[in-house]
Design a protein around this motif. Sequence first.
Motif, short mmCIF file in Angstrom:
data_model
loop_
_atom_site.label_atom_id
_atom_site.label_comp_id
_atom_site.label_asym_id
_atom_site.label_seq_id
_atom_site.Cartn_x
_atom_site.Cartn_y
_atom_site.Cartn_z
N SER A 75 0.83 -1.20 0.00
CA SER A 75 0.00 0.00 0.00
C SER A 75 0.87 1.26 0.00
N MET A 76 1.93 1.25 0.79
CA MET A 76 2.81 2.41 0.85
C MET A 76 3.51 2.64 -0.49
N THR A 77 4.04 1.57 -1.08
CA THR A 77 4.75 1.74 -2.35
C THR A 77 3.78 2.13 -3.47
N GLU A 78 2.54 1.65 -3.38
CA GLU A 78 1.55 2.02 -4.39
C GLU A 78 1.29 3.53 -4.35
N GLN A 79 1.23 4.08 -3.15
CA GLN A 79 1.02 5.53 -3.04
C GLN A 79 2.22 6.29 -3.60
N ILE A 80 3.42 5.78 -3.37
CA ILE A 80 4.61 6.41 -3.92
C ILE A 80 4.57 6.38 -5.45
N ILE A 81 4.19 5.23 -6.00
CA ILE A 81 4.12 5.09 -7.46
C ILE A 81 3.08 6.05 -8.03
N ASN A 82 1.94 6.17 -7.37
CA ASN A 82 0.90 7.09 -7.84
C ASN A 82 1.41 8.53 -7.83
N TYR A 83 2.12 8.88 -6.78
CA TYR A 83 2.68 10.24 -6.70
C TYR A 83 3.62 10.48 -7.87
N GLN A 84 4.54 9.54 -8.12
CA GLN A 84 5.52 9.73 -9.18
C GLN A 84 4.83 9.81 -10.54
N TYR A 85 3.81 8.98 -10.74
CA TYR A 85 3.09 8.98 -12.01
C TYR A 85 2.43 10.33 -12.27
N LEU A 86 1.79 10.88 -11.24
CA LEU A 86 1.14 12.18 -11.40
C LEU A 86 2.15 13.29 -11.63
N GLN A 87 3.30 13.21 -10.96
CA GLN A 87 4.35 14.20 -11.18
C GLN A 87 4.85 14.16 -12.62
N ASN A 88 5.03 12.96 -13.15
CA ASN A 88 5.51 12.83 -14.52
C ASN A 88 4.50 13.37 -15.53
N TRP B 72 19.76 9.37 -15.80
CA TRP B 72 18.95 8.63 -14.82
C TRP B 72 17.56 9.23 -14.73
N VAL B 73 17.52 10.55 -14.59
CA VAL B 73 16.23 11.22 -14.41
C VAL B 73 15.38 11.08 -15.67
N SER B 74 16.01 11.17 -16.85
CA SER B 74 15.27 11.00 -18.10
C SER B 74 14.64 9.61 -18.17
N LEU B 75 15.39 8.59 -17.78
CA LEU B 75 14.86 7.23 -17.80
C LEU B 75 13.72 7.07 -16.80
N ILE B 76 13.90 7.60 -15.61
CA ILE B 76 12.88 7.49 -14.57
C ILE B 76 11.57 8.12 -15.03
N ARG B 77 11.66 9.29 -15.67
CA ARG B 77 10.44 9.97 -16.11
C ARG B 77 9.80 9.23 -17.29
N ASP B 78 10.61 8.60 -18.11
CA ASP B 78 10.06 7.87 -19.25
C ASP B 78 9.26 6.65 -18.81
N ILE B 79 9.70 5.96 -17.78
CA ILE B 79 9.04 4.70 -17.40
C ILE B 79 8.24 4.85 -16.10
N ASN B 80 8.08 6.08 -15.60
CA ASN B 80 7.34 6.33 -14.35
C ASN B 80 7.87 5.49 -13.20
N ALA B 81 9.19 5.45 -13.09
CA ALA B 81 9.81 4.66 -12.03
C ALA B 81 9.98 5.50 -10.77
N ASP B 82 10.33 4.85 -9.69
CA ASP B 82 10.58 5.52 -8.42
C ASP B 82 11.98 5.21 -7.93
N THR B 83 12.57 6.17 -7.26
CA THR B 83 13.91 6.00 -6.70
C THR B 83 13.80 5.76 -5.20
N LEU B 84 14.51 4.75 -4.72
CA LEU B 84 14.65 4.53 -3.28
C LEU B 84 16.09 4.85 -2.92
#
Length: 588
Positions: A46-59, A106-118
């Motif tokens: 549940s926590m990681t899902e919220q993080i993923i949703n946040y990153q997706y909306l930011q992208n 790194w940042v370009s790749l992350i934004r392209d695939i809606n990934a999250d950084t830990l």
Amino acid sequence: MRESSQPYQADSAIDVLLSPTNRGIKLYPEDNDFIRLEHRIRHLFSMTEQIINYQYLQNIKLKQKGNCPGTMPRKYLEGWNFDDLAKDRDLFYPHVTNLEASGNIWVSLIRDINADTLFGRGFGDLIQPTHSSSCPYWAKMPTQKYYLGASVSDLKNIMDNHGGDEEVNPIQLTDNIFWHSPNGTFDPCQCTETIGGQHSDLGQVLLSKPFPEEMPENGAPPLEDCGAVIFGHNKSLVWFRCDTEDFQESVHLPSANESDSDFHDSGVGRSFGSSSAFKLHIEAPTPAQYKVGIVCALPKELLAVRALFDEEHEYVTPPAHDTNYYSFGRIGRYNVVAACLPFGEYGTNSAAAVVIHLRRSFTEVEFCLLVGIGGGVPSAKNDIRRGDVVVSLPTNTDTGVIQSDLGEVHPNSAFEPTGRLQRPPRVLLSAISHLQSDPRTCRTQLRNYINDVKNCNPGYKHPGSKFDTLFASDCQHNAAHETCEQCDGPVIPRKPRRPKGPHIHYGLIASSNQVMRDAASRDRLGAKHNILCFEMEAAGVTNAIPCLVIRGICDYADSHKNKLWQEYAAAKAAAYCAIIEVVFQNLK
């Protein structure tokens, strides 16, 4: 735990988590049943899902704005502290680290695939070769480099889902990112072929179009589903894309043969502390959106506080009548406005003037935290030492702060303070109760925040317990010497502390316009009123605004005062300030 039927593969961890046997493992009892591993998995999911949703909306927001420079430059790598996730801290405030230009891909790749950084340490061990004949340097991710490890099966999934193409040259990883494989990157490392041979540069390269004309074309690398690759900079390909979309040729890029000290890492490693280590400067909220005020007497105290801002805001010009200069930022969910007393001014009157201006200019501020250093009052009852923290807390007869230079003098020169200052706000007292009920968490958080301050400025490190000497009250400092090495009076013996680490004391703080430098007066007033600390600003603040006083102990309010412990004590006070802020927000 039941292991995966196919261990050491990219999906092995998923197999372990999906196993019904593993999910039913009992962790600890609760009510009439047990908390099982499945509950923990669901919670973390549940926590990681919220993080993923946040990153997706930011992208999505970035793409709507054209991903243009200035919106969110690629030098900012946004992510989450893995330690917060693992320990169930309130983590939904992204951290930001500054990448050098060579790491922007790194940042370009992350934004392209809606990934999250830990963000964290030790992640270089996640991908390792299964045979022992590999080069020890490349057996796991080398630290202090801009390297990114990935399993081939994950890369193929990325290509399938994000517009990639395995057949083109170079391989198209996503719509915007291409994978160039320099010659020799899949050959064995030279150090395994020859005695004393140097390490090969085995890093694969990620680039985005358009490519430089000078870039060589190589054949597609062999992709084995059970394999993995390391992306980074290869000394045979010295190109990287800067934040202005232009390619640049690097004059100096890290290679496999450079020492760790020659290159600063991306923040994923020893240089990363938390969101306070690197800050994203954003447009400031309106004055009405600042809810918490922080007042410090000294610039070194304010520096420690600002080191713990999760965000720093642009400067807001106060009204013309306001002579304060402010620092603006965010700690947790709340915006804070911080002010320091004018240089060279001390005491309750100056502090009162600063906080009155602050409250007039920022009318929505709910309370104030007075953060800084003070002189401790050690006694048989209160084992107070340098580096401890004292927090104002009401007692049966006092409100947490007394003004020790305002009162009546009785026969025999007995002094009795008069008047009562305002109590700390109720919600902060509730936050203190919460912290007192879980002292281990408080100590852990304090250490983390203190490390954050120290990472920003090494001068705030612990001076060393050998410099924490408590002299007897009748021992006067030798004024001919700056340090106390020549002070030959008796020393009060004290046992080593168990457990070691930060100690928090709650109780009465004495405030006045006079510096307490007399051990006999300190002990007399301390014993009569059970005073824990002497300082010089609180009495001017507490009646002007609801306030909590937080003091790091830098000396013992005697003639042996010196400045050796001031920075560390300021860091301790700032760390507690950040903790009480976060707890207050959670309770609210």
